[in-house]
Motif scaffolding. Structure first.
Motif, PDB file in Angstrom:
ATOM      1  N   MET A 115     -39.325  11.877 -58.104  1.00  0.00           N
ATOM      2  CA  MET A 115     -40.197  13.035 -58.319  1.00  0.00           C
ATOM      3  C   MET A 115     -41.384  12.652 -59.200  1.00  0.00           C
ATOM      4  N   SER A 116     -41.166  11.780 -60.164  1.00  0.00           N
ATOM      5  CA  SER A 116     -42.276  11.394 -61.026  1.00  0.00           C
ATOM      6  C   SER A 116     -43.321  10.604 -60.223  1.00  0.00           C
ATOM      7  N   LEU A 117     -42.858   9.808 -59.269  1.00  0.00           N
ATOM      8  CA  LEU A 117     -43.806   9.084 -58.412  1.00  0.00           C
ATOM      9  C   LEU A 117     -44.598  10.046 -57.539  1.00  0.00           C
ATOM     10  N   ARG A 118     -43.892  10.998 -56.962  1.00  0.00           N
ATOM     11  CA  ARG A 118     -44.561  11.955 -56.066  1.00  0.00           C
ATOM     12  C   ARG A 118     -45.604  12.774 -56.834  1.00  0.00           C
ATOM     13  N   ARG A 119     -45.245  13.102 -58.086  1.00  0.00           N
ATOM     14  CA  ARG A 119     -46.170  13.895 -58.895  1.00  0.00           C
ATOM     15  C   ARG A 119     -47.427  13.066 -59.180  1.00  0.00           C
ATOM     16  N   ALA A 120     -47.207  11.800 -59.518  1.00  0.00           N
ATOM     17  CA  ALA A 120     -48.332  10.930 -59.845  1.00  0.00           C
ATOM     18  C   ALA A 120     -49.242  10.714 -58.635  1.00  0.00           C
ATOM     19  N   MET A 121     -48.655  10.682 -57.454  1.00  0.00           N
ATOM     20  CA  MET A 121     -49.428  10.385 -56.244  1.00  0.00           C
ATOM     21  C   MET A 121     -49.867  11.636 -55.486  1.00  0.00           C
ATOM     22  N   ASN A 122     -49.535  12.807 -56.019  1.00  0.00           N
ATOM     23  CA  ASN A 122     -49.841  14.076 -55.327  1.00  0.00           C
ATOM     24  C   ASN A 122     -49.250  14.129 -53.925  1.00  0.00           C
ATOM     25  N   TYR A 123     -48.027  13.743 -53.798  1.00  0.00           N
ATOM     26  CA  TYR A 123     -47.351  13.811 -52.509  1.00  0.00           C
ATOM     27  C   TYR A 123     -46.317  14.934 -52.521  1.00  0.00           C
ATOM     28  N   PRO A 124     -45.830  15.357 -51.328  1.00  0.00           N
ATOM     29  CA  PRO A 124     -44.786  16.372 -51.299  1.00  0.00           C
ATOM     30  C   PRO A 124     -43.570  15.903 -52.103  1.00  0.00           C
ATOM     31  N   PRO A 125     -42.833  16.779 -52.730  1.00  0.00           N
ATOM     32  CA  PRO A 125     -42.962  18.239 -52.634  1.00  0.00           C
ATOM     33  C   PRO A 125     -43.956  18.855 -53.607  1.00  0.00           C
ATOM     34  N   TYR A 126     -44.793  18.050 -54.276  1.00  0.00           N
ATOM     35  CA  TYR A 126     -45.798  18.635 -55.180  1.00  0.00           C
ATOM     36  C   TYR A 126     -47.013  19.149 -54.442  1.00  0.00           C
ATOM     37  N   GLU A 127     -47.528  18.320 -53.523  1.00  0.00           N
ATOM     38  CA  GLU A 127     -48.646  18.775 -52.703  1.00  0.00           C
ATOM     39  C   GLU A 127     -48.198  18.783 -51.253  1.00  0.00           C
ATOM     40  N   HIS A 128     -48.987  19.433 -50.422  1.00  0.00           N
ATOM     41  CA  HIS A 128     -48.661  19.445 -49.002  1.00  0.00           C
ATOM     42  C   HIS A 128     -49.556  18.462 -48.269  1.00  0.00           C
ATOM     43  N   VAL A 129     -48.984  17.801 -47.277  1.00  0.00           N
ATOM     44  CA  VAL A 129     -49.738  16.841 -46.483  1.00  0.00           C
ATOM     45  C   VAL A 129     -49.726  17.325 -45.039  1.00  0.00           C
ATOM     46  N   PHE A 130     -50.930  17.420 -44.454  1.00  0.00           N
ATOM     47  CA  PHE A 130     -51.008  17.824 -43.053  1.00  0.00           C
ATOM     48  C   PHE A 130     -51.445  16.609 -42.258  1.00  0.00           C
ATOM     49  N   SER A 131     -50.636  16.226 -41.271  1.00  0.00           N
ATOM     50  CA  SER A 131     -51.004  15.080 -40.450  1.00  0.00           C
ATOM     51  C   SER A 131     -51.612  15.579 -39.141  1.00  0.00           C
ATOM     52  N   VAL A 132     -52.796  15.058 -38.816  1.00  0.00           N
ATOM     53  CA  VAL A 132     -53.447  15.391 -37.550  1.00  0.00           C
ATOM     54  C   VAL A 132     -53.545  14.101 -36.752  1.00  0.00           C
ATOM     55  N   MET A 133     -52.851  14.041 -35.633  1.00  0.00           N
ATOM     56  CA  MET A 133     -52.939  12.846 -34.805  1.00  0.00           C
ATOM     57  C   MET A 133     -53.558  13.225 -33.465  1.00  0.00           C
ATOM     58  N   LEU A 134     -54.493  12.400 -33.017  1.00  0.00           N
ATOM     59  CA  LEU A 134     -55.070  12.591 -31.684  1.00  0.00           C
ATOM     60  C   LEU A 134     -54.604  11.452 -30.801  1.00  0.00           C
ATOM     61  N   THR A 135     -54.235  11.769 -29.581  1.00  0.00           N
ATOM     62  CA  THR A 135     -53.817  10.720 -28.655  1.00  0.00           C
ATOM     63  C   THR A 135     -54.513  10.907 -27.321  1.00  0.00           C
ATOM     64  N   GLY A 136     -54.744   9.778 -26.644  1.00  0.00           N
ATOM     65  CA  GLY A 136     -55.381   9.832 -25.334  1.00  0.00           C
ATOM     66  C   GLY A 136     -55.470   8.448 -24.728  1.00  0.00           C
ATOM     67  N   PRO A 137     -55.811   8.379 -23.458  1.00  0.00           N
ATOM     68  CA  PRO A 137     -55.818   7.093 -22.760  1.00  0.00           C
ATOM     69  C   PRO A 137     -57.052   6.233 -23.055  1.00  0.00           C
ATOM     70  N   ASP A 138     -58.098   6.821 -23.681  1.00  0.00           N
ATOM     71  CA  ASP A 138     -59.319   6.072 -23.973  1.00  0.00           C
ATOM     72  C   ASP A 138     -59.465   5.986 -25.501  1.00  0.00           C
ATOM     73  N   GLU A 139     -59.284   4.786 -26.026  1.00  0.00           N
ATOM     74  CA  GLU A 139     -59.239   4.658 -27.487  1.00  0.00           C
ATOM     75  C   GLU A 139     -60.561   5.048 -28.144  1.00  0.00           C
ATOM     76  N   ARG A 140     -61.682   4.693 -27.497  1.00  0.00           N
ATOM     77  CA  ARG A 140     -62.992   5.020 -28.043  1.00  0.00           C
ATOM     78  C   ARG A 140     -63.122   6.541 -28.210  1.00  0.00           C
ATOM     79  N   ALA A 141     -62.692   7.260 -27.175  1.00  0.00           N
ATOM     80  CA  ALA A 141     -62.791   8.729 -27.196  1.00  0.00           C
ATOM     81  C   ALA A 141     -61.909   9.312 -28.304  1.00  0.00           C
ATOM     82  N   VAL A 142     -60.728   8.724 -28.474  1.00  0.00           N
ATOM     83  CA  VAL A 142     -59.814   9.200 -29.512  1.00  0.00           C
ATOM     84  C   VAL A 142     -60.460   9.023 -30.883  1.00  0.00           C
ATOM     85  N   ILE A 143     -61.006   7.835 -31.123  1.00  0.00           N
ATOM     86  CA  ILE A 143     -61.600   7.537 -32.429  1.00  0.00           C
ATOM     87  C   ILE A 143     -62.841   8.408 -32.663  1.00  0.00           C
TER      88      ILE A 143
END
Ligand code: ADP
Ligand code: ZN
Ligand code: ZN
Length: 710
Positions: free
Chosen positions: A598-626
């Motif tokens: 918990m002390s590590l998470r607090r220091a790094m602002n990671y859950p359960p102290y902060e919330h992290v939202f992951s947004v992943m995009l996927t597709g067959p054309d890497e250039r378009a994804v990026i």
């Protein structure tokens, strides 16, 4: 509104201009839509997994058609008015604002509601909570059906039940105390309860007693386990105790078998369902209790949309039905323990093993073994202890979290590493079928090349160790000992796991080698030694939860040793003996681990102290994804400057595996102290990008506080 219906209106009131308004429908004096034919409208969720139609549509219920909330119907939908399947989420007399384009329900699929009032509310909640199309939420709640809408049938099997038995067991004081605490909750209805009990402290007995009470009161119960194939004992114990009242579901049942169990739960023909995460949806009419055993396990997190957390769904169900939730673990998830500490969950503890002795844990520094000239994967103390265990006629479990023979294959000349052509991961060498290279992501196998594909050199090297190699080496060290191996390669087929576990229980072998499959829940009285071949594998995965997972895994696997009369010994081999997760696993002190992590998470602002939202995009054309993700990131950075809350945007970066089956995967993370503004912020930015078609042809994967970094 159908021509027919309008013409049939005896008052002629609706017939005049044929475009009845909301008021006109309500006012229709003929009672055409009236009292004797209530309800009038069905609110239908059409079974199409597309965001554009992710809302409820009004349909007129024609006379003679019995349409109630929860049944599936067929409705004309879209431009060509093709017939589609849909779910009636509600019925109503209240017409929609625009009644001009109303169509009629075509037909009804079911003679019973497949959704109950409770599961309808649950579906709406999941829809909102997990940003998933409502139809997808409904699909995850009800059993799979065939393309024509019918549920698969199965020949009714005679339930094989050994009659209910009542083995007399004297409960320990701690078990007694936990049970009465849960009984209070059952009576008063309240918080979920975290049952924090060390390995071998008798949590199962607490579940059994509590369930007995629930069933006696006329209610039903659900027991969730991480993976059913690995918990044959639990299933055995419950079936023994409750006989025909128990049904067990798992992923290797046929759809027909699963539907049968689901229907029996709906009709309360069974009172207790045991199963993996999907069993949380068992449609019991009077649900009294949900037990989640080994609640920290990642298998409780669905990997496909809706990406639900079974613990959250269980708690929501309990809230809707007045049931109680018990979360059990020796190594609770950090967020669960936090909730227990700050009072959001009730907490019961089992601090002692039934046999009073926790295993002795030895951490072995493999750097010293190397310095001593031992280049084998097994340290001297490890080999010695294994030899002693075998001589004493006891059993050992050896754990290595990697299947196959060699974990990678490369060219000694140019350094080229053999990788899958469909995925950006290296091939694993398997010694089956004469030797082949296998991709663990897409499953594609190719023969081991005799020449390097890059430079044509013939110096191909196989490096790294998997379970097959461990099996080979142990067989060389102990040629007269029978060995069993349990990993994904040896457990195919419906009873793959059960066969191996049964053989080990019958002492047909003295050593069981396996991946994380052998780390959980197993209770073999003759096992006095556990060996962790390489503890470092889970430490440096780049996931901020790596420490938590490593501690949990090591504590759980260690907990398989010395559970009955004889004391247990555990040997953990590592190149990082000072890593906190390993050092704290040695003492097995969860509390200390919790404080440190918990002390590590607090220091790094990671859950359960902060919330992290992951947004992943996927597709067959890497250039378009990026490109799309870059635009999203820019939008987020811009909007974050204007926002009241503080958002931290981290990324973009390739996903942990950046191509699987030729689909490219890139992600970014957004952090914030508070959940609601974070969710609103991310959804707002995505909406902005959708409006200008930036995200067209790409798939968006949204996960709040992901359990596994993708
Ligand atoms: P956990 O789930 O906490 O790891 P289990 O429920 O598997 O532990 O219990 C460990 C062992 O102790 C099992 O073999 C179980 O049958 C036995 N056991 C549990 N409670 C008692 C008791 N009160 N008296 C004797 N044996 C018990
Ligand atoms: Zn080469
Ligand atoms: Zn692949």
């Amino acid at each position: 509104m159908s021509e027919q219906a309008v013409r049939a209106c005896p008052s002629g009131f609706l017939g005049q201009d044929r475009t009845p308004t909301k008021q006109a429908v309500r006012a229709c004096p003929s009672g055409f839509l009236g009292q004797d034919r209530t309800p009038t409208f069905a609110l239908v969720c059409v079974d199409i997994l597309h965001g554009d139609v992710d809302k409820l549509f009004h349909y007129i219920i024609p006379s003679g058609l019995a349409v109630s909330a929860g049944v599936r119907v067929r409705v004309p939908f879209g431009k060509g008015s093709g017939i589609k399947l849909g779910y009636v989420m509600a019925v109503s007399d209240e017409p929609p604002d625009d009644v001009t384009k109303l169509k009629e329900v075509h037909s009804v699929c079911d003679d019973f509601p497949v959704l109950t009032e409770e599961t309808i509310r649950l579906a709406h909640w999941m829809h909102k909570k997990y940003y998933t199309i409502l139809a997808a939420c409904v699909r995850s709640i009800i059993p799979t059906f065939k393309a024509d809408g019918s549920f698969p049938s199965t020949r009714a099997k005679k339930a094989k039940t050994p009659a209910p038995s009542n083995t007399e067991i004297t409960l320990t004081n701690e078990q007694q105390a936990a049970i009465s605490q849960i009984e209070n909750l059952l009576r008063d209805g309240a918080n979920p309860l975290l049952l924090h009990g060390v390995t071998g402290s008798g949590k199962t007995e607490v579940y059994l007693h509590t369930i007995e009470k629930v069933l006696a009161s006329g209610k039903q119960a659900i027991v969730l386990v991480p993976e059913i194939a690995l918990t044959p004992q639990i299933v055995g114990l419950f079936s023994e105790r409750f006989g025909e009242a128990v049904a067990v579901t798992h992923s290797r049942l046929t759809p027909g078998e699963r539907f049968r169990i689901w229907k029996m739960a709906l009709n309360s023909e069974v009172k207790l369902v045991i199963g993996p995460r999907s069993a949380v949806f068992a449609p019991f009419p009077q649900l009294g209790l949900i037990v989640i055993d080994e609640e920290h396990e990642n298998t409780y997190h669905s990997e496909t949309a809706p990406k639900y957390d079974t613990r959250e769904v269980a708690i929501k169900r309990a809230e809707l039905s007045g049931a109680v939730v018990i979360l059990g673990s020796a190594t609770p998830a950090l967020d669960s323990y936090l909730k227990a500490k700050d009072g959001r969950y009730a907490l019961a503890r089992l601090t002692e093993r039934i046999n009073k002795t926790l295993p002795e844990i030895h951490i072995i520094d493999m750097r010293r073994e190397m310095a001593r000239g031992n280049t084998s994967v097994f340290s001297a103390p490890f080999q010695e202890a294994l030899s002693e265990t075998l001589t004493a006629g006891k059993q050992a479990i050896l754990f290595l979290n990697r299947r196959g023979y060699s974990s990678f294959v490369s060219c000694r000349w140019c350094g080229h590493v053999m990788t899958c052509e469909n995925c950006r991961v290296n091939h694993t060498y398997h010694n089956t079928a004469g030797g082949k290279l296998l991709c663990h992501y897409c499953g594609k196998g190719v023969p081991l090349p005799t020449k390097c594909p890059a430079c044509s050199s013939e110096h191909i090297r196989r490096s790294g160790t998997g379970t097959q190699k461990i099996e080979d080496e142990i067989a060389q060290l102990f040629p007269d000992t029978k060995i069993l191996r349990m990993d994904m390669d040896t457990t195919r087929g419906k009873h793959g796991h059960a066969k191996i576990l049964g053989a080990f229980r019958n002492e047909e072998a003295q050593i069981l080698i396996g991946t994380q499959m052998v780390a959980k829940g197993l209770d073999f009285p003759k096992v006095t030694m556990v060996g962790v071949v390489a503890a470092d594998m889970s430490l440096y995965t780049g996931d901020f939860r790596a420490g938590e997972y490593s501690f949990q895994l090591l504590t759980q696997v260690a907990g398989r040793a010395g559970r009955a009369g004889d004391a247990g010994r555990v040997f953990i081999q590592t190149y990082n003996p000072d890593h906190y997760a390993i050092a704290l696993a040695e003492s097995g002190d969860y509390e200390k681990f919790y404080e440190y992590e918990m002390s590590l998470r607090r220091a790094m602002n990671y859950p359960p102290y902060e919330h992290v939202f992951s947004v992943m995009l996927t597709g067959p054309d890497e250039r378009a994804v990026i490109n799309a993700l870059q635009k999203l990131s820019a939008t987020m950075v811009y909007c974050a400057r204007l926002a009241k809350n503080s958002f931290e945007i981290i990324g973009l970066s390739p996903a942990f595996v950046s191509m699987i089956r030729r689909v490219y995967r890139w992600k970014l993370l957004v952090k914030c102290k508070e959940e609601a503004p974070l969710v609103a912020f991310v959804l707002y930015c995505i909406k902005k990008l959708k409006e200008n078609d930036t995200l067209k042809d790409l798939t968006i994967h949204l996960t709040l506080n992901p359990r596994i970094m993708e």
